[in-house]
Design a protein around this motif. Structure first.
Motif, mmCIF file in Angstrom:
data_model
loop_
_atom_site.group_PDB
_atom_site.id
_atom_site.type_symbol
_atom_site.label_atom_id
_atom_site.label_comp_id
_atom_site.label_asym_id
_atom_site.label_seq_id
_atom_site.Cartn_x
_atom_site.Cartn_y
_atom_site.Cartn_z
ATOM 1 N N THR A 297 0.830 -1.208 0.000
ATOM 2 C CA THR A 297 0.000 0.000 0.000
ATOM 3 C C THR A 297 0.868 1.263 0.000
ATOM 4 O O THR A 297 0.468 2.283 -0.579
ATOM 5 N N ILE A 298 2.030 1.209 0.627
ATOM 6 C CA ILE A 298 2.957 2.342 0.551
ATOM 7 C C ILE A 298 3.430 2.531 -0.889
ATOM 8 O O ILE A 298 3.386 3.638 -1.442
ATOM 9 N N ALA A 299 3.898 1.454 -1.490
ATOM 10 C CA ALA A 299 4.440 1.539 -2.850
ATOM 11 C C ALA A 299 3.369 1.937 -3.860
ATOM 12 O O ALA A 299 3.611 2.756 -4.758
ATOM 13 N N GLU A 300 2.177 1.383 -3.729
ATOM 14 C CA GLU A 300 1.102 1.703 -4.660
ATOM 15 C C GLU A 300 0.652 3.155 -4.489
ATOM 16 O O GLU A 300 0.330 3.829 -5.472
ATOM 17 N N SER A 301 0.635 3.639 -3.249
ATOM 18 C CA SER A 301 0.284 5.041 -3.008
ATOM 19 C C SER A 301 1.291 5.965 -3.682
ATOM 20 O O SER A 301 0.915 6.969 -4.300
ATOM 21 N N TYR A 302 2.568 5.633 -3.548
ATOM 22 C CA TYR A 302 3.594 6.448 -4.195
ATOM 23 C C TYR A 302 3.421 6.399 -5.721
ATOM 24 O O TYR A 302 3.452 7.437 -6.391
ATOM 25 N N LYS A 303 3.211 5.218 -6.247
ATOM 26 C CA LYS A 303 3.120 5.056 -7.696
ATOM 27 C C LYS A 303 1.919 5.798 -8.279
ATOM 28 O O LYS A 303 2.029 6.479 -9.304
ATOM 29 N N ARG A 304 0.766 5.721 -7.604
ATOM 30 C CA ARG A 304 -0.467 6.300 -8.144
ATOM 31 C C ARG A 304 -0.535 7.815 -7.975
ATOM 32 O O ARG A 304 -0.999 8.525 -8.866
ATOM 33 N N PHE A 305 -0.071 8.310 -6.822
ATOM 34 C CA PHE A 305 -0.360 9.699 -6.480
ATOM 35 C C PHE A 305 0.854 10.620 -6.444
ATOM 36 O O PHE A 305 0.692 11.837 -6.350
ATOM 37 N N VAL A 306 2.061 10.068 -6.502
ATOM 38 C CA VAL A 306 3.243 10.889 -6.273
ATOM 39 C C VAL A 306 4.245 10.816 -7.417
ATOM 40 O O VAL A 306 4.801 11.844 -7.843
ATOM 41 N N HIS A 307 4.494 9.645 -7.932
ATOM 42 C CA HIS A 307 5.617 9.375 -8.833
ATOM 43 C C HIS A 307 5.730 10.386 -9.973
ATOM 44 O O HIS A 307 6.803 10.955 -10.216
ATOM 45 N N GLN A 308 4.630 10.642 -10.649
ATOM 46 C CA GLN A 308 4.673 11.516 -11.817
ATOM 47 C C GLN A 308 4.808 12.996 -11.463
ATOM 48 O O GLN A 308 5.069 13.820 -12.347
ATOM 49 N N LYS A 309 4.656 13.341 -10.195
ATOM 50 C CA LYS A 309 4.686 14.747 -9.786
ATOM 51 C C LYS A 309 6.017 15.164 -9.161
ATOM 52 O O LYS A 309 6.150 16.297 -8.714
ATOM 53 N N MET A 310 6.987 14.273 -9.152
ATOM 54 C CA MET A 310 8.225 14.567 -8.436
ATOM 55 C C MET A 310 9.267 15.301 -9.281
ATOM 56 O O MET A 310 10.362 15.587 -8.802
ATOM 57 N N LYS A 311 8.980 15.581 -10.534
ATOM 58 C CA LYS A 311 9.870 16.367 -11.406
ATOM 59 C C LYS A 311 11.304 15.813 -11.394
ATOM 60 O O LYS A 311 12.274 16.553 -11.324
ATOM 61 N N ARG A 312 11.387 14.502 -11.446
ATOM 62 C CA ARG A 312 12.697 13.853 -11.395
ATOM 63 C C ARG A 312 13.317 13.789 -12.776
ATOM 64 O O ARG A 312 12.683 13.357 -13.735
ATOM 65 N N LYS A 313 14.561 14.237 -12.891
ATOM 66 C CA LYS A 313 15.246 14.173 -14.177
ATOM 67 C C LYS A 313 15.531 12.726 -14.545
ATOM 68 O O LYS A 313 15.698 11.865 -13.685
ATOM 69 N N LYS A 314 15.601 12.476 -15.829
ATOM 70 C CA LYS A 314 15.835 11.119 -16.324
ATOM 71 C C LYS A 314 17.135 10.555 -15.751
ATOM 72 O O LYS A 314 18.151 11.247 -15.670
ATOM 73 N N ASN A 315 17.045 9.303 -15.310
ATOM 74 C CA ASN A 315 18.189 8.557 -14.771
ATOM 75 C C ASN A 315 18.704 9.092 -13.437
ATOM 76 O O ASN A 315 19.790 8.720 -13.001
ATOM 77 N N THR A 316 17.947 9.966 -12.784
ATOM 78 C CA THR A 316 18.310 10.384 -11.433
ATOM 79 C C THR A 316 17.344 9.739 -10.442
ATOM 80 O O THR A 316 16.195 9.437 -10.783
ATOM 81 N N ARG A 317 17.815 9.536 -9.224
ATOM 82 C CA ARG A 317 17.004 8.886 -8.211
ATOM 83 C C ARG A 317 16.568 9.922 -7.180
ATOM 84 O O ARG A 317 17.166 10.990 -7.048
ATOM 85 N N LEU A 318 15.503 9.594 -6.466
ATOM 86 C CA LEU A 318 15.082 10.485 -5.390
ATOM 87 C C LEU A 318 15.241 9.762 -4.056
ATOM 88 O O LEU A 318 15.260 8.534 -3.986
ATOM 89 N N ASP A 319 15.368 10.552 -2.983
ATOM 90 C CA ASP A 319 15.534 9.996 -1.648
ATOM 91 C C ASP A 319 14.170 9.597 -1.096
ATOM 92 O O ASP A 319 13.261 10.429 -1.016
ATOM 93 N N TYR A 320 14.042 8.347 -0.709
ATOM 94 C CA TYR A 320 12.826 7.865 -0.052
ATOM 95 C C TYR A 320 13.219 7.550 1.387
ATOM 96 O O TYR A 320 13.828 6.526 1.678
ATOM 97 N N ILE A 321 12.907 8.489 2.294
ATOM 98 C CA ILE A 321 13.469 8.487 3.645
ATOM 99 C C ILE A 321 12.422 7.969 4.623
ATOM 100 O O ILE A 321 11.354 8.566 4.790
ATOM 101 N N VAL A 322 12.738 6.873 5.301
ATOM 102 C CA VAL A 322 11.775 6.183 6.163
ATOM 103 C C VAL A 322 12.075 6.491 7.631
ATOM 104 O O VAL A 322 13.234 6.487 8.058
#
Length: 398
Positions: A297-322
Protein backbone atom coordinates in the motif's frame (compact mmCIF):
# COMPACT_ATOMS: atom_id res chain seq x y z
CA UNK A 1 5.81 39.00 17.72
CA UNK A 2 9.54 38.56 17.13
CA UNK A 3 10.48 34.87 17.10
CA UNK A 4 12.46 33.61 20.08
CA UNK A 5 15.04 30.87 20.00
CA UNK A 6 13.63 28.17 22.28
CA UNK A 7 14.39 24.69 23.54
CA UNK A 8 11.22 22.68 23.00
CA UNK A 9 10.27 19.14 23.99
CA UNK A 10 7.97 17.32 21.59
CA UNK A 11 5.88 14.41 22.89
CA UNK A 12 4.32 11.77 20.66
CA UNK A 13 2.41 8.57 21.35
CA UNK A 14 1.01 7.08 18.19
CA UNK A 15 -1.75 4.78 17.04
CA UNK A 16 0.31 1.69 17.92
CA UNK A 17 -0.11 2.75 21.57
CA UNK A 18 3.20 1.14 22.43
CA UNK A 19 4.74 4.07 24.27
CA UNK A 20 5.95 7.66 24.34
CA UNK A 21 8.67 9.37 22.30
CA UNK A 22 10.23 12.60 23.53
CA UNK A 23 12.40 14.74 21.23
CA UNK A 24 14.36 17.75 22.49
CA UNK A 25 14.84 20.37 19.78
CA UNK A 26 16.41 23.82 19.64
CA UNK A 27 14.35 26.02 17.32
CA UNK A 28 15.23 29.44 15.94
CA UNK A 29 13.76 31.70 13.28
CA UNK A 30 15.07 31.25 9.74
CA UNK A 31 14.66 33.08 6.45
CA UNK A 32 12.02 30.82 4.90
CA UNK A 33 11.44 28.17 7.58
CA UNK A 34 12.52 27.79 11.21
CA UNK A 35 16.00 26.35 11.88
CA UNK A 36 15.98 23.17 13.95
CA UNK A 37 18.83 21.62 15.89
CA UNK A 38 18.04 18.12 17.14
CA UNK A 39 19.33 17.69 20.70
CA UNK A 40 18.17 14.31 22.00
CA UNK A 41 15.52 11.62 21.93
CA UNK A 42 14.23 9.03 24.36
CA UNK A 43 11.52 6.40 24.02
CA UNK A 44 9.49 4.97 26.89
CA UNK A 45 7.20 1.94 26.75
CA UNK A 46 3.79 2.36 28.32
CA UNK A 47 3.39 0.37 31.54
CA UNK A 48 1.41 -2.76 30.67
CA UNK A 49 -1.64 -1.67 32.69
CA UNK A 50 -1.74 1.75 31.02
CA UNK A 51 -1.36 0.27 27.55
CA UNK A 52 -4.32 -2.03 28.20
CA UNK A 53 -6.43 0.96 29.21
CA UNK A 54 -5.36 2.95 26.13
CA UNK A 55 -6.15 0.07 23.76
CA UNK A 56 -9.52 -0.54 25.42
CA UNK A 57 -10.48 3.11 24.96
CA UNK A 58 -9.22 3.21 21.36
CA UNK A 59 -11.09 0.05 20.44
CA UNK A 60 -14.42 0.98 22.05
CA UNK A 61 -17.26 0.95 19.54
CA UNK A 62 -18.10 4.29 17.93
CA UNK A 63 -21.76 3.29 17.82
CA UNK A 64 -22.27 2.41 21.46
CA UNK A 65 -21.50 3.67 24.94
CA UNK A 66 -20.54 0.11 25.88
CA UNK A 67 -16.89 -0.74 26.32
CA UNK A 68 -15.67 2.20 28.40
CA UNK A 69 -17.13 4.67 30.89
CA UNK A 70 -16.86 8.40 31.38
CA UNK A 71 -14.99 7.75 34.64
CA UNK A 72 -12.55 5.54 32.79
CA UNK A 73 -11.94 8.19 30.12
CA UNK A 74 -11.43 10.95 32.70
CA UNK A 75 -8.91 8.83 34.60
CA UNK A 76 -7.13 7.86 31.41
CA UNK A 77 -6.87 11.50 30.35
CA UNK A 78 -5.10 12.43 33.60
CA UNK A 79 -3.02 9.24 33.76
CA UNK A 80 -1.66 9.95 30.28
CA UNK A 81 -0.79 13.50 31.36
CA UNK A 82 1.23 12.06 34.25
CA UNK A 83 2.96 9.60 31.90
CA UNK A 84 3.89 12.37 29.46
CA UNK A 85 5.27 14.55 32.26
CA UNK A 86 7.31 11.65 33.62
CA UNK A 87 8.72 10.92 30.17
CA UNK A 88 9.88 14.53 29.71
CA UNK A 89 11.34 14.64 33.23
CA UNK A 90 13.32 11.45 32.63
CA UNK A 91 14.55 12.74 29.27
CA UNK A 92 15.80 15.90 30.98
CA UNK A 93 17.64 13.77 33.56
CA UNK A 94 19.42 11.88 30.81
CA UNK A 95 19.98 14.91 28.58
CA UNK A 96 20.08 18.10 30.69
CA UNK A 97 19.42 21.44 29.00
CA UNK A 98 19.99 24.95 30.34
CA UNK A 99 16.28 25.68 30.26
CA UNK A 100 13.24 23.95 28.76
CA UNK A 101 11.07 26.74 27.34
CA UNK A 102 8.07 24.92 25.87
CA UNK A 103 6.45 21.52 25.39
CA UNK A 104 4.39 20.34 22.43
CA UNK A 105 2.24 17.30 23.21
CA UNK A 106 0.27 15.52 20.52
CA UNK A 107 -1.60 13.35 23.02
CA UNK A 108 -3.01 9.87 22.48
CA UNK A 109 -5.59 9.70 19.72
CA UNK A 110 -8.64 7.86 21.02
CA UNK A 111 -10.91 8.72 18.11
CA UNK A 112 -10.43 10.49 14.81
CA UNK A 113 -13.31 11.10 12.39
CA UNK A 114 -12.00 13.39 9.64
CA UNK A 115 -15.21 13.44 7.60
CA UNK A 116 -18.56 14.75 8.72
CA UNK A 117 -21.10 12.24 10.03
CA UNK A 118 -24.46 12.57 11.77
CA UNK A 119 -24.57 12.60 15.56
CA UNK A 120 -27.42 13.82 17.76
CA UNK A 121 -29.05 15.66 14.90
CA UNK A 122 -25.98 17.41 13.49
CA UNK A 123 -23.34 16.42 10.94
CA UNK A 124 -19.71 17.24 11.78
CA UNK A 125 -16.16 15.89 11.88
CA UNK A 126 -14.37 15.41 15.19
CA UNK A 127 -11.22 14.16 16.89
CA UNK A 128 -9.94 13.52 20.41
CA UNK A 129 -6.37 13.31 21.67
CA UNK A 130 -6.20 12.45 25.38
CA UNK A 131 -3.54 13.54 27.88
CA UNK A 132 -4.31 16.40 30.28
CA UNK A 133 -2.02 19.30 29.34
CA UNK A 134 -2.51 21.05 32.70
CA UNK A 135 -1.03 18.00 34.44
CA UNK A 136 2.09 18.27 32.26
CA UNK A 137 2.54 22.02 32.68
CA UNK A 138 1.91 21.98 36.44
CA UNK A 139 4.26 19.03 36.99
CA UNK A 140 7.13 20.48 34.99
CA UNK A 141 6.54 24.22 35.33
CA UNK A 142 6.66 24.68 31.56
CA UNK A 143 3.89 25.90 29.20
CA UNK A 144 2.37 23.21 26.98
CA UNK A 145 0.81 23.41 23.53
CA UNK A 146 -1.65 20.58 22.84
CA UNK A 147 -4.83 19.69 20.93
CA UNK A 148 -3.31 20.47 17.53
CA UNK A 149 -5.80 18.86 15.17
CA UNK A 150 -9.18 20.64 15.68
CA UNK A 151 -8.17 24.02 14.21
CA UNK A 152 -7.24 22.41 10.90
CA UNK A 153 -10.47 20.39 10.84
CA UNK A 154 -12.57 23.47 11.48
CA UNK A 155 -10.83 25.09 8.50
CA UNK A 156 -12.03 22.22 6.32
CA UNK A 157 -9.00 19.94 6.71
CA UNK A 158 -8.74 16.39 7.97
CA UNK A 159 -6.54 17.26 10.96
CA UNK A 160 -3.75 15.14 9.52
CA UNK A 161 -1.05 14.75 8.51
CA UNK A 162 0.59 17.51 10.56
CA UNK A 163 4.21 16.37 10.16
CA UNK A 164 4.74 17.98 6.69
CA UNK A 165 5.86 21.32 8.13
CA UNK A 166 8.80 19.56 9.79
CA UNK A 167 9.44 17.52 6.67
CA UNK A 168 9.68 20.67 4.61
CA UNK A 169 11.83 22.54 7.12
CA UNK A 170 14.36 19.71 7.41
CA UNK A 171 14.36 17.97 4.05
CA UNK A 172 13.32 20.34 1.25
CA UNK A 173 16.03 20.51 -1.42
CA UNK A 174 16.46 22.74 -4.44
CA UNK A 175 18.04 19.94 -6.45
CA UNK A 176 16.65 16.63 -5.22
CA UNK A 177 13.13 15.30 -4.78
CA UNK A 178 12.43 13.62 -1.47
CA UNK A 179 9.68 11.48 0.00
CA UNK A 180 9.41 11.24 3.79
CA UNK A 181 7.67 8.01 4.75
CA UNK A 182 6.72 7.53 8.38
CA UNK A 183 5.69 4.03 9.44
CA UNK A 184 4.02 4.10 12.84
CA UNK A 185 0.73 2.37 13.56
CA UNK A 186 -0.51 4.15 10.44
CA UNK A 187 1.86 4.92 7.56
CA UNK A 188 1.98 8.40 6.05
CA UNK A 189 4.12 10.14 3.48
CA UNK A 190 5.17 13.66 2.56
CA UNK A 191 6.46 14.14 -0.99
CA UNK A 192 8.59 17.23 -1.66
CA UNK A 193 9.52 17.79 -5.32
CA UNK A 194 12.86 19.47 -5.98
CA UNK A 195 12.70 23.25 -5.41
CA UNK A 196 9.08 23.00 -4.22
CA UNK A 197 7.14 25.64 -2.30
CA UNK A 198 5.16 24.45 0.75
CA UNK A 199 1.90 24.54 -1.22
CA UNK A 200 3.37 22.04 -3.70
CA UNK A 201 3.76 19.26 -1.13
CA UNK A 202 1.80 16.03 -1.39
CA UNK A 203 1.03 14.39 1.95
CA UNK A 204 -1.45 11.76 3.13
CA UNK A 205 -1.85 8.52 5.06
CA UNK A 206 -0.98 5.57 2.85
CA UNK A 207 -2.78 3.05 5.10
CA UNK A 208 -1.74 0.58 7.80
CA UNK A 209 1.85 0.78 9.00
CA UNK A 210 2.68 -1.42 12.00
CA UNK A 211 -0.90 -1.64 13.25
CA UNK A 212 -2.00 -4.91 11.62
CA UNK A 213 1.48 -6.46 11.95
CA UNK A 214 1.55 -5.72 15.68
CA UNK A 215 -1.99 -7.03 16.23
CA UNK A 216 -1.10 -10.35 14.61
CA UNK A 217 2.24 -10.62 16.40
CA UNK A 218 0.43 -10.19 19.72
CA UNK A 219 -2.38 -12.61 18.97
CA UNK A 220 -0.37 -15.35 17.27
CA UNK A 221 2.98 -15.16 19.04
CA UNK A 222 2.34 -13.27 22.28
CA UNK A 223 4.83 -10.57 21.25
CA UNK A 224 4.15 -6.81 21.19
CA UNK A 225 5.64 -6.57 17.67
CA UNK A 226 7.66 -8.56 15.14
CA UNK A 227 11.19 -7.51 16.10
CA UNK A 228 13.25 -6.84 12.97
CA UNK A 229 10.54 -8.61 10.94
CA UNK A 230 12.15 -11.92 11.88
CA UNK A 231 8.86 -13.85 12.14
CA UNK A 232 7.49 -12.52 8.83
CA UNK A 233 10.77 -13.50 7.17
CA UNK A 234 9.94 -17.16 7.94
CA UNK A 235 6.55 -17.01 6.22
CA UNK A 236 5.17 -16.76 2.71
CA UNK A 237 2.87 -14.02 1.44
CA UNK A 238 -0.66 -15.31 0.85
CA UNK A 239 -1.32 -13.69 -2.53
CA UNK A 240 -5.13 -14.17 -2.62
CA UNK A 241 -5.51 -12.58 0.82
CA UNK A 242 -3.29 -9.65 -0.16
CA UNK A 243 -5.17 -9.12 -3.42
CA UNK A 244 -8.51 -8.98 -1.59
CA UNK A 245 -7.13 -6.62 1.06
CA UNK A 246 -5.88 -4.23 -1.59
CA UNK A 247 -9.44 -3.75 -2.84
CA UNK A 248 -10.36 -1.97 0.41
CA UNK A 249 -12.11 1.31 -0.55
CA UNK A 250 -9.64 3.36 1.51
CA UNK A 251 -6.84 2.63 -0.94
CA UNK A 252 -8.90 4.05 -3.81
CA UNK A 253 -9.38 7.45 -2.12
CA UNK A 254 -7.42 10.33 -3.59
CA UNK A 255 -5.37 12.54 -1.23
CA UNK A 256 -5.83 14.27 1.07
CA UNK A 257 -6.84 11.31 3.19
CA UNK A 258 -6.20 10.13 6.74
CA UNK A 259 -6.66 6.82 8.52
CA UNK A 260 -6.56 5.34 12.00
CA UNK A 261 -7.84 2.47 14.11
CA UNK A 262 -11.30 3.28 12.82
CA UNK A 263 -10.19 1.79 9.47
CA UNK A 264 -7.38 -0.63 10.37
CA UNK A 265 -7.74 -1.45 14.06
CA UNK A 266 -8.85 -4.50 16.01
CA UNK A 267 -11.86 -5.44 13.87
CA UNK A 268 -9.91 -5.10 10.62
CA UNK A 269 -7.02 -7.19 11.99
CA UNK A 270 -9.42 -9.93 13.11
CA UNK A 271 -10.97 -10.20 9.64
CA UNK A 272 -7.54 -10.11 8.00
CA UNK A 273 -6.30 -12.95 10.23
CA UNK A 274 -9.41 -15.02 9.55
CA UNK A 275 -8.80 -14.65 5.81
CA UNK A 276 -5.17 -15.75 6.24
CA UNK A 277 -6.19 -18.79 8.27
CA UNK A 278 -8.57 -19.91 5.54
CA UNK A 279 -5.57 -20.18 3.22
CA UNK A 280 -2.81 -21.35 5.55
CA UNK A 281 -2.43 -22.82 9.04
CA UNK A 282 1.07 -21.39 9.35
CA UNK A 283 1.05 -18.30 11.57
CA UNK A 284 4.22 -16.96 9.98
CA UNK A 285 2.37 -16.68 6.67
CA UNK A 286 -0.22 -14.37 8.24
CA UNK A 287 2.51 -12.08 9.54
CA UNK A 288 4.32 -12.11 6.19
CA UNK A 289 1.07 -11.15 4.46
CA UNK A 290 0.37 -8.30 6.90
CA UNK A 291 3.89 -7.01 6.30
CA UNK A 292 3.38 -7.23 2.54
CA UNK A 293 0.11 -5.29 2.91
CA UNK A 294 1.99 -2.36 4.46
CA UNK A 295 4.73 -2.48 1.82
CA UNK A 296 2.31 -2.82 -1.10
CA UNK A 297 0.00 0.00 0.00
CA UNK A 298 2.96 2.34 0.55
CA UNK A 299 4.44 1.54 -2.85
CA UNK A 300 1.10 1.70 -4.66
CA UNK A 301 0.28 5.04 -3.01
CA UNK A 302 3.59 6.45 -4.20
CA UNK A 303 3.12 5.06 -7.70
CA UNK A 304 -0.47 6.30 -8.14
CA UNK A 305 -0.36 9.70 -6.48
CA UNK A 306 3.24 10.89 -6.27
CA UNK A 307 5.62 9.37 -8.83
CA UNK A 308 4.67 11.52 -11.82
CA UNK A 309 4.69 14.75 -9.79
CA UNK A 310 8.23 14.57 -8.44
CA UNK A 311 9.87 16.37 -11.41
CA UNK A 312 12.70 13.85 -11.39
CA UNK A 313 15.25 14.17 -14.18
CA UNK A 314 15.83 11.12 -16.32
CA UNK A 315 18.19 8.56 -14.77
CA UNK A 316 18.31 10.38 -11.43
CA UNK A 317 17.00 8.89 -8.21
CA UNK A 318 15.08 10.48 -5.39
CA UNK A 319 15.53 10.00 -1.65
CA UNK A 320 12.83 7.86 -0.05
CA UNK A 321 13.47 8.49 3.65
CA UNK A 322 11.77 6.18 6.16
CA UNK A 323 11.13 6.95 9.83
CA UNK A 324 9.04 5.47 12.63
CA UNK A 325 9.17 2.02 14.18
CA UNK A 326 8.70 0.37 10.78
CA UNK A 327 12.18 1.51 9.74
CA UNK A 328 13.57 -1.14 12.12
CA UNK A 329 11.59 -3.94 10.46
CA UNK A 330 14.16 -5.43 8.08
CA UNK A 331 11.62 -7.61 6.28
CA UNK A 332 9.33 -4.64 5.66
CA UNK A 333 12.23 -2.49 4.46
CA UNK A 334 13.34 -5.23 2.06
CA UNK A 335 9.81 -5.50 0.67
CA UNK A 336 9.67 -1.73 0.25
CA UNK A 337 13.01 -1.65 -1.55
CA UNK A 338 11.86 -4.38 -3.91
CA UNK A 339 8.79 -2.34 -4.86
CA UNK A 340 10.19 1.20 -4.82
CA UNK A 341 13.69 0.94 -6.25
CA UNK A 342 12.40 0.11 -9.77
CA UNK A 343 10.49 3.43 -9.56
CA UNK A 344 13.74 5.37 -9.11
CA UNK A 345 13.66 5.58 -5.30
CA UNK A 346 16.71 5.26 -3.10
CA UNK A 347 15.66 4.03 0.35
CA UNK A 348 17.24 5.53 3.46
CA UNK A 349 16.45 6.00 7.14
CA UNK A 350 15.91 9.46 8.60
CA UNK A 351 18.77 8.58 10.95
CA UNK A 352 21.12 8.88 7.98
CA UNK A 353 20.02 12.54 7.76
CA UNK A 354 20.64 13.27 11.44
CA UNK A 355 17.17 12.61 12.84
CA UNK A 356 16.57 9.23 14.56
CA UNK A 357 13.76 7.29 12.92
CA UNK A 358 11.74 7.10 16.15
CA UNK A 359 12.13 10.82 16.93
CA UNK A 360 10.65 12.49 13.86
CA UNK A 361 7.00 12.78 14.85
CA UNK A 362 7.89 13.98 18.35
CA UNK A 363 10.20 16.58 16.80
CA UNK A 364 7.35 17.66 14.52
CA UNK A 365 5.15 18.54 17.49
CA UNK A 366 8.00 20.47 19.08
CA UNK A 367 8.10 22.57 15.90
CA UNK A 368 4.32 22.96 15.80
CA UNK A 369 4.34 24.12 19.42
CA UNK A 370 6.99 26.74 18.55
CA UNK A 371 4.84 27.92 15.64
CA UNK A 372 1.79 28.24 17.88
CA UNK A 373 3.73 30.11 20.56
CA UNK A 374 4.71 32.67 17.94
CA UNK A 375 1.19 32.91 16.47
CA UNK A 376 2.29 31.22 13.25
CA UNK A 377 0.27 28.66 11.25
CA UNK A 378 1.33 25.05 11.59
CA UNK A 379 -0.77 23.15 9.08
CA UNK A 380 0.09 22.69 5.41
CA UNK A 381 -3.25 22.98 3.55
CA UNK A 382 -1.90 21.05 0.57
CA UNK A 383 -1.48 18.10 2.95
CA UNK A 384 -4.60 18.27 5.10
CA UNK A 385 -7.09 19.73 2.64
CA UNK A 386 -7.79 22.80 4.81
CA UNK A 387 -9.04 25.95 3.12
CA UNK A 388 -6.29 28.08 4.66
CA UNK A 389 -3.27 28.00 6.99
CA UNK A 390 -4.28 28.22 10.66
CA UNK A 391 -2.60 28.47 14.05
CA UNK A 392 -2.87 25.07 15.69
CA UNK A 393 -3.44 24.01 19.26
CA UNK A 394 -4.13 25.47 22.66
CA UNK A 395 -1.61 26.90 25.12
CA UNK A 396 -1.68 25.80 28.77
CA UNK A 397 0.44 28.10 30.91
CA UNK A 398 2.49 26.85 33.83
Amino acid sequence: MSAKTMTVAGIMSGTSADGIDVAMVRIAAGKATPRLTFLSHEGFAFPAALRRKVLAAMNASADSTAGTSTAELARLNWRLGLAYAEAVRETLKRHPVMKLDLIGCHGQTLYHQPRAAMYAGRSFACTWQAGEAQVISATLGVPVVSNFRPADMLAGGQGAPLVPLLDYALFASQTRGRVLQNIGGIANLTAIPADAAPNQLIAFDTGPGNMVIDALAQQLFGKPFDRNGSIAAQGAVLTPVLATALRNPYFQLKPPRTAGREQFGREYAAKFLAACQRHSNKSEDALATATALTAETIAESYKRFVHQKMKRKKNTRLDYIVSGGGARNHTLMAMLAQRLEPLGCELASSGEFGLPAEAKEAAAFALLAWQTWHHRPGNVPAATGAARPVILGQVTYA
